[in-house]
Design a protein around this motif. Structure first.
Motif, short mmCIF file in Angstrom:
data_model
loop_
_atom_site.label_atom_id
_atom_site.label_comp_id
_atom_site.label_asym_id
_atom_site.label_seq_id
_atom_site.Cartn_x
_atom_site.Cartn_y
_atom_site.Cartn_z
N ARG A 145 23.08 -12.09 -18.95
CA ARG A 145 21.76 -11.69 -19.44
C ARG A 145 21.01 -10.77 -18.48
O ARG A 145 20.11 -10.07 -18.87
N ASN A 146 21.39 -10.85 -17.20
CA ASN A 146 20.71 -10.07 -16.17
C ASN A 146 21.71 -9.79 -15.06
O ASN A 146 21.94 -10.63 -14.20
N SER A 147 22.30 -8.61 -15.10
CA SER A 147 23.36 -8.29 -14.13
C SER A 147 22.83 -8.10 -12.71
O SER A 147 23.60 -8.05 -11.77
N PHE A 148 21.52 -7.98 -12.56
CA PHE A 148 20.95 -7.84 -11.22
C PHE A 148 20.38 -9.17 -10.74
O PHE A 148 19.17 -9.37 -10.66
N LEU A 149 21.28 -10.09 -10.46
CA LEU A 149 20.91 -11.38 -9.88
C LEU A 149 21.83 -11.62 -8.67
O LEU A 149 22.74 -12.44 -8.74
N PRO A 150 21.58 -10.90 -7.58
CA PRO A 150 22.48 -11.08 -6.43
C PRO A 150 22.51 -12.52 -5.93
O PRO A 150 23.52 -12.96 -5.39
N GLN A 151 21.44 -13.27 -6.15
CA GLN A 151 21.43 -14.65 -5.71
C GLN A 151 22.46 -15.49 -6.47
O GLN A 151 23.06 -16.41 -5.91
N ALA A 152 22.70 -15.17 -7.74
CA ALA A 152 23.74 -15.87 -8.50
C ALA A 152 25.12 -15.51 -7.94
O ALA A 152 25.98 -16.38 -7.76
N LEU A 153 25.32 -14.23 -7.66
CA LEU A 153 26.59 -13.79 -7.08
C LEU A 153 26.82 -14.45 -5.72
O LEU A 153 27.93 -14.90 -5.41
N ASN A 154 25.77 -14.53 -4.92
CA ASN A 154 25.87 -15.19 -3.62
C ASN A 154 26.27 -16.65 -3.78
O ASN A 154 27.15 -17.14 -3.08
N ASN A 155 25.62 -17.35 -4.70
CA ASN A 155 25.93 -18.77 -4.89
C ASN A 155 27.35 -18.96 -5.41
O ASN A 155 28.02 -19.93 -5.04
N MET A 156 27.80 -18.04 -6.25
CA MET A 156 29.18 -18.12 -6.74
C MET A 156 30.15 -17.93 -5.58
O MET A 156 31.19 -18.59 -5.51
N ALA A 157 29.81 -17.04 -4.66
CA ALA A 157 30.65 -16.82 -3.48
C ALA A 157 30.65 -18.05 -2.58
O ALA A 157 31.70 -18.45 -2.06
N VAL A 158 29.48 -18.65 -2.39
CA VAL A 158 29.39 -19.84 -1.54
C VAL A 158 30.27 -20.96 -2.09
O VAL A 158 30.98 -21.64 -1.33
N ILE A 159 30.25 -21.15 -3.39
CA ILE A 159 31.08 -22.19 -4.01
C ILE A 159 32.56 -21.88 -3.77
O ILE A 159 33.34 -22.77 -3.41
N ARG A 160 32.96 -20.64 -3.94
CA ARG A 160 34.36 -20.26 -3.71
C ARG A 160 34.74 -20.42 -2.23
O ARG A 160 35.83 -20.88 -1.91
N HIS A 161 33.84 -20.06 -1.35
CA HIS A 161 34.09 -20.23 0.08
C HIS A 161 34.27 -21.72 0.39
O HIS A 161 35.17 -22.10 1.15
N HIS A 162 33.41 -22.54 -0.18
CA HIS A 162 33.50 -24.00 0.01
C HIS A 162 34.86 -24.51 -0.47
O HIS A 162 35.49 -25.34 0.20
N ARG A 163 35.30 -24.02 -1.62
CA ARG A 163 36.61 -24.43 -2.13
C ARG A 163 37.73 -23.97 -1.20
O ARG A 163 38.73 -24.67 -1.03
N GLY A 164 37.56 -22.80 -0.58
CA GLY A 164 38.53 -22.33 0.40
C GLY A 164 38.59 -23.26 1.60
O GLY A 164 39.68 -23.58 2.11
N GLU A 165 37.44 -23.71 2.07
CA GLU A 165 37.40 -24.65 3.19
C GLU A 165 38.04 -25.98 2.81
O GLU A 165 38.74 -26.59 3.63
N GLN A 166 37.82 -26.43 1.57
CA GLN A 166 38.45 -27.66 1.11
C GLN A 166 39.97 -27.51 1.09
O GLN A 166 40.69 -28.44 1.46
N ALA A 167 40.45 -26.36 0.66
CA ALA A 167 41.89 -26.12 0.62
C ALA A 167 42.49 -26.15 2.03
O ALA A 167 43.60 -26.68 2.23
N ILE A 168 41.76 -25.62 3.00
CA ILE A 168 42.23 -25.69 4.39
C ILE A 168 42.36 -27.14 4.83
O ILE A 168 43.36 -27.54 5.44
N GLN A 169 41.34 -27.95 4.51
CA GLN A 169 41.37 -29.36 4.88
C GLN A 169 42.54 -30.10 4.24
O GLN A 169 43.06 -31.06 4.79
#
Length: 172
Positions: free
Chosen positions: A101-125
């Protein structure tokens, strides 16, 4: 009693008063005012860590709000409540809907990245470095999109990209 009438926080009270004045001055329908009231009450509950109450208010606002741009922020905040509750898959769904609905929501993109980064850290563990690299690559792609329009807002994201060796994503 609506949450907006029982705020003890000075900033929340000030915001509520200003918002109420604006709602009276601006030409809005009863439906728009009611949607905004639920949204505002959701934000207030969310700021106090009352995520279930915040979600209820956001869902009520969604039923009333018809403006796509305004809906994007409601969806984004619903995503935040799910993120705060550790429901990352559900949060991602709402972040995607907000971006539709609003392609200019960098905060949503950031949060999506944080979740993926978190999953990457979980995979390392869990000892799965191949999966973690895939998650980190996805996180980098979302951070790249979030950083592009407002680089000074995402210094931590830039640092994470450097730490994971993905800062090259920024120059593409």
């Amino acid at each position: 009693m609506p949450r907006s009438q029982r705020n003890d926080n000075f900033i929340d009270k000030t915001f509520t008063i200003l918002a109420d004045i604006l709602l009276q001055i601006l030409p809005t329908t009863k439906r728009e005012r009611e949607a905004f009231t639920y949204y505002r009450d959701g934000m207030s509950a969310q700021s106090e860590g009352e995520y279930a109450e915040a979600s209820q208010n956001y869902y009520k606002a969604m039923r009333l709000e018809i403006d796509s741009y305004d809906r994007s922020y409601i969806l984004y905040n619903i995503g935040l409540t799910h993120t705060s509750n550790g429901k990352h898959a559900k949060a991602l769904e709402y972040y995607f809907q907000a971006l539709e609905r609003n392609s200019f929501l960098p905060q949503a993109l950031n949060n999506m990245a944080v979740i993926r980064h978190h999953r990457g850290e979980q995979a390392i563990q869990q000892g799965d470095s191949e999966i973690s690299e895939a998650w980190f690559d996805q996180a980098a792609e979302y951070w790249k999109q979030a950083i592009a329009p407002s680089p000074s807002n995402y210094i931590e994201a830039q640092n994470r990209l450097k730490i994971t060796g993905r800062s090259f994503f920024l120059s593409e």
